[in-house]
Scaffold this active site. Structure first.
Site, PDB file in Angstrom:
ATOM      1  CD  GLU A 209      33.559  55.784  55.299  1.00 24.92           C
ATOM      2  OE1 GLU A 209      33.552  54.672  55.861  1.00 24.92           O
ATOM      3  OE2 GLU A 209      32.507  56.404  55.002  1.00 24.92           O
ATOM      4  CE  LYS A 211      29.672  66.365  54.921  1.00 27.01           C
ATOM      5  NZ  LYS A 211      28.820  66.637  53.741  1.00 27.01           N
ATOM      6  NE  ARG A 231      20.320  65.508  55.203  1.00 25.50           N
ATOM      7  CZ  ARG A 231      21.556  65.315  55.663  1.00 25.50           C
ATOM      8  NH1 ARG A 231      22.555  65.198  54.819  1.00 25.50           N
ATOM      9  NH2 ARG A 231      21.786  65.258  56.949  1.00 25.50           N
ATOM     10  CD  GLU A 260      26.989  62.562  50.245  1.00 29.52           C
ATOM     11  OE1 GLU A 260      26.913  63.396  49.324  1.00 29.52           O
ATOM     12  OE2 GLU A 260      27.227  62.878  51.422  1.00 29.52           O
ATOM     13  NE  ARG A 380      23.586  66.901  64.203  1.00 30.31           N
ATOM     14  CZ  ARG A 380      23.650  67.025  62.881  1.00 30.31           C
ATOM     15  NH1 ARG A 380      24.797  66.784  62.269  1.00 30.31           N
ATOM     16  NH2 ARG A 380      22.593  67.379  62.179  1.00 30.31           N
TER      17      ARG A 380
END
Length: 521
Positions: A209, A211, A231, A260, A380
């Site tokens: 995808e 960014k 965020r 976003e 992460r």
């Protein structure tokens, strides 16, 4: 509890590499806190007090702290109450009110406590008390399963409140923490790779995808009520009315979307990142002129367009543990027109093509996401891998700050300057500061620069060695953004040291003009 106990623990954690020792030290501290001290103390340790930003910058803090107290007397709740007062100061006279409050606070703090307070206020804690370590310490102190504590922290988005619940509540209450529409959760994070093909080797079949060069948002809708979070889980609903209205029109009643937002130019290409971020810093409630923008005011601004790449909840159904393939199908159903572009593939050539297309469209790169991955809030891992080009520039070291913790006694944090050949921001041929970094420095480089910069020292201030501007260092950055913090009007984004350039003179360093051109790139 005295604030000195937090300072002692913070320094102990910073001085060891042992994760076990860090957890032990933090667990002992947490076990000794009173219930109303737990959430504030956790916020201080990770550099995110519950009050958020309190309207004080580094110049304001350093200029008014004054002479330190001889003995420790401040408590955790004293500092928490002072931050409440700082955050509440607004309107005419607020600058003087904050200065007076900081002066009174500084007079009650020892030198070590003053340093700790400054780092808490500025969000510059570098103690090694990262959230993962502190989460393990909470589990240890509360004698609760680590997985339960971690999930509660992720889904509540509040490590301090999770700690309070773990240490003072029942096991059932902690286990009962779940996804709630309207309460933000910590976002899933991505690892990094040099190429899309390399990322695909890690993920296997994946959704590749775009960014976007925008700002991450998390949008919650319950009926007609919509809330938008950053965020960092700050509520910015009042600043983005166009996003609120768009989400209200989606064919769904309750939903949590991850995505976003960014501004576009007349041709549909992304505008510079700082133009998007300028909308995030306006219309702060409680500040002078801090009401929400009217439609006319928004019309005068650059409109922000939301793009979504994940959905965590739809109409009573939690999707966190569903594979990405299921979540993408639901996302297509409820917000297909506003999905971030991408393709599902296991072919490296396809992944590289999508990456090239993203860059050609003016975006940062791509994120490669394993198609079978759940949404790991706040983590992460290797399921999401971002790929984007890195900018490098040759800058001049102007000063270096002494390190703390494991870097005690070593010169660590670099003050970075760009050449100013025309004297646009000072003397012609001089240098203008554009940022700081302590990242990317190996132990060998730390030892070398500690010796080197003391040899070219021109003066000292407390904690900082100012040096002759002759040393060139290659710095990798993700870009620049507008900033009033530095004289050049810009600040580096995510700066880290690549190497020192002993093959270059300071006269060959990059100019402030070159960096400012990134604002228009």
């Amino acid at each position: 509890m005295l604030l000195a106990a937090l300072v002692d623990t913070s320094e102990a954690v910073a001085s060891t590499r042992s994760r076990l020792a860090k957890v032990d030290a933090l667990a002992r501290l947490l076990a000794g806190l009173e219930p109303d001290e737990i959430a504030p103390a956790v916020g201080f340790l990770v550099g995110r007090p519950r009050q958020g930003r309190v309207g004080v910058g580094w110049r304001g803090v350093s200029s008014v702290m004054g002479s330190p107290a001889a003995e420790a007397g401040l408590t955790v709740l004293d500092l928490d109450a002072a931050l409440d007062r700082l955050a509440a100061a607004s309107g005419a006279g607020s600058v003087a009110d904050r200065s007076r409050e900081l002066g009174e606070l500084g007079a009650r703090a020892t030198g070590r406590e003053q340093d700790f307070i400054v780092r808490v206020i500025l969000g510059e804690m570098r103690t090694g008390a990262l959230e993962g370590v502190l989460t393990d310490a909470i589990a240890r102190a509360a004698e609760r399963p680590g997985d339960t504590v971690r999930r509660a922290a992720m889904l509540s988005g509040d490590l301090g409140e999770t700690a309070r619940l773990a240490l003072t509540g029942t096991a059932e209450e902690l286990e009962g923490v779940g996804l709630v529409v309207g309460r933000p959760v910590l976002p899933m994070l991505a690892a990094s790779a040099a190429t899309a093909a390399a990322a695909l080797e890690t993920t296997g079949e994946a959704s590749v995808e775009y960014k976007l060069d925008g700002a991450r948002i998390q949008v919650h809708r319950s009926g007609d009520e919509v809330r938008v979070f950053t965020r960092n889980l700050a509520d910015i609903t009042h600043r983005l009315p166009e996003v609120v209205e768009l989400v209200r029109r989606l064919p769904v009643r309750d939903v949590i979307l991850d995505g976003e937002t960014l501004s576009l130019d007349e041709e549909g290409a992304p505008r510079p990142f700082q133009e998007t971020m300028s909308r995030f810093s306006r219309w702060v409630p409680g500040a002078s002129g801090g009401s929400a923008p009217t439609p006319t005011e928004v019309g005068r601004e650059t409109l922000l367009h939301p793009w979504f790449f994940d959905v965590l909840h739809v109409d009573g159904r939690d999707l966190l543990d569903e594979p990405l393939s299921v979540r993408l199908a639901e996302l297509e159903r409820v917000a297909g027109e506003h999905r971030i572009p991408g393709e599902v593939t296991a072919d490296p050539e396809v992944a590289e093509r999508v990456s090239r297309e993203a860059l050609a469209a003016g975006q940062e790169g791509v994120v490669v996401k394993a198609i079978d991955s759940p949404y790991a809030a706040g983590r992460r891992g290797s399921s999401w891998v971002k790929v984007k080009p890195v900018h490098t520039y040759d800058l001049v070291v102007l000063a270096v700050e002494w390190g703390s913790g494991r870097r005690q006694g070593l010169l660590s944090n670099l003050h970075l300057g760009a050449r100013d050949p025309e004297g646009a921001f000072g003397e012609p041929g001089g240098y203008v500061m554009v940022g700081k970094t302590f990242k990317g420095l190996t132990d060998e480089l730390l030892r070398w620069q500690t010796e080197h910069f003391q040899q070219i020292e021109v003066r000292r201030t407390p904690g900082t060695v100012w040096v002759s501007p002759t040393t060139v260092v290659e710095i990798a950055i993700d870009g620049v953004q507008r900033s009033s913090r530095y004289p050049g009007g810009i600040a580096l984004r995510f700066a880290r040291v690549k190497r020192y350039r002993d093959d270059k003179t300071a006269a060959e360093a990059d100019t402030i003009g070159t960096l400012r051109d990134l604002l228009r790139a």
